[in-house]
Scaffold this motif. Sequence first.
Motif, short mmCIF file in Angstrom:
data_model
loop_
_atom_site.label_atom_id
_atom_site.label_comp_id
_atom_site.label_asym_id
_atom_site.label_seq_id
_atom_site.Cartn_x
_atom_site.Cartn_y
_atom_site.Cartn_z
N ARG A 1 57.35 12.22 23.48
CA ARG A 1 57.42 10.89 24.12
C ARG A 1 58.78 10.28 23.84
NH1 ARG A 1 53.41 7.25 20.28
NH2 ARG A 1 53.78 8.39 18.38
N ASP A 2 59.17 9.24 24.64
CA ASP A 2 60.51 8.68 24.51
C ASP A 2 60.54 7.48 23.58
OD1 ASP A 2 61.69 10.51 26.27
OD2 ASP A 2 60.85 9.40 27.98
N VAL A 3 61.61 7.35 22.85
CA VAL A 3 61.80 6.21 21.95
C VAL A 3 62.18 4.98 22.79
CG1 VAL A 3 63.24 5.28 20.09
CG2 VAL A 3 62.54 7.69 20.05
N LEU A 4 61.42 3.88 22.64
CA LEU A 4 61.76 2.65 23.37
C LEU A 4 62.70 1.82 22.52
CD1 LEU A 4 58.21 1.61 24.65
CD2 LEU A 4 60.08 2.60 25.99
N PRO A 5 63.54 1.01 23.14
CA PRO A 5 64.36 0.08 22.33
C PRO A 5 63.44 -0.79 21.48
CG PRO A 5 64.87 -0.09 24.68
CD PRO A 5 63.71 0.83 24.57
N ILE A 6 63.89 -1.19 20.30
CA ILE A 6 63.01 -1.88 19.34
C ILE A 6 62.37 -3.13 19.95
CG2 ILE A 6 64.87 -3.26 18.23
CD1 ILE A 6 63.40 -2.52 15.53
N SER A 7 63.06 -3.83 20.85
CA SER A 7 62.52 -5.06 21.45
C SER A 7 61.34 -4.77 22.37
CB SER A 7 63.62 -5.78 22.24
OG SER A 7 64.14 -4.85 23.20
N LYS A 8 61.19 -3.53 22.82
CA LYS A 8 60.12 -3.21 23.78
C LYS A 8 58.96 -2.45 23.16
CE LYS A 8 62.79 -3.42 27.92
NZ LYS A 8 63.66 -2.66 28.75
#
Length: 436
Positions: A428-435
């Motif tokens: 799975r993909d890493v989301l930016p911390i804010s999301k």
Amino acid sequence: MKLADNKATLSFSNGSPSVDLPVYQGSVGPDVIDIRKLYAQTGMFTYDPGFLSTASCQSAITYIDGDKGELLYRGYPIEQLATNCDFMETCHLLLYGNLPDVAAKTAFVKRVSNHTMVNEQMQFFLRGFRRDAHPMAIMTGLVGALSAFYHDSTDINNPEHREISAIRLIAKMPTLVAMAYKYSVGQPYMYPKNELSYAGNFLHMMFATPCADYVVNPVIERALDRIFVLHADHEQNASTSTVRLCGSSGTNPFAAIAAGVACLWGPAHGGANEACLNMLEDIQKMGGISKVGHFMEQVKDKNSGVKLMGFGHRVYKNYDPRAKLMQETCKEVLAELGLENDPLFKLAMALEKIALEDEYFVSRKLYPNVDFYSGIVQRAIGIPVGLFTAVFALARTVGWIAQLNEMIGDPEYKIGRPRQLFTGSVSRDVLPISKR
Ligand code: ACO
């Protein structure tokens, strides 16, 4: 190992082609199905947490028949070894495959005795520990630290290095265990006395002081020697497998044995003798024999989390032959010391009697293991409870080394690298911390 006449065929219900797997025979005991090519042939692994059905190696050192309650070191029954041989002869047997004659024994004992001292720097290393540190924490550190002192014996691929590190480890373990004890009680370390026997020297280093010699009592000496013989090896148990796995990376022998010490510490393994004695003392505090019934109810209640320590064994499903020998020694030592009425021994006997008649234990084939009695013997000798597992480590060191050296000499040995059944997230993909 010998290829058997038959082979195993693995078939699949989904129509995948079946595969033939070779079967090998040992000299005695269950045959093994060779699954080394299984992954290449099927793309599948086998699944066996806890190694319930997996032979991790071939070995010619120790054989156990758990159903018969049989234990053999290099073919010799433990009962005969415990009765007719001492620990030095047992070490020779485990390391070299044969019982020594008089000349070979004298030479071996001399060789081991020459190495009983540890480097003087070792005492400063000990000083870094708290006085109340667990002896097994100290032992894990000290045994690992040996590799920093004996650079001329750390190449596991060099047979001479392996030989000298084996002798050093066997010779120095009693010195290190006694030093760990002396440090905890604030007494000066006692240097080894090489004219004493292996067990006698350990008793001297434990209990003598610079102001008073320790006179070795032959009954106690023999009892301790028997503890060492009974614990010397036990085929592919958790700590031995740890030593093999650790050593399979090519690490030095002292580091591999330190890994074995760490594994042995656990209460499901070598720590059971300490846990068993603590259990007996707890029951004694609760009211002793009158509370045995209540305690047994707790043991049988799965939600209580209470186990009868010193009972049960992964392999022995009839009886542990070492427990019988240890019970015999226990009686001898208590009689010699005038402790026949020792309340903990009586409590242990009462617990054993109830357990052996109880349906819960009978149906699960749970019998006393060696640790059920070894703690009582050690306590009677004056060895503190916290040191029990370190004494076990001292005795098991020869087995660990014999097994490690056997593995290194095995042309089929490879670095140990188990596989797994992965049950975690797929990619799975890493989301930016804010999301997130
Ligand atoms: N007290 C109560 N119940 C026990 C005990 C015990 N000492 N030992 C096993 N059982 C029960 C288990 O709960 C299990 O019951 P279940 O079938 O209803 O679930 C059944 O007997 C089978 O036990 P397992 O734990 O599956 O057996 P395993 O082979 O995995 O464990 C072990 C063996 C770890 C030694 C276990 O018997 C134990 O924890 N004993 C106490 C600790 C001990 O004495 N260890 C020393 C081992 S010897 C040595 O290292 C020198």
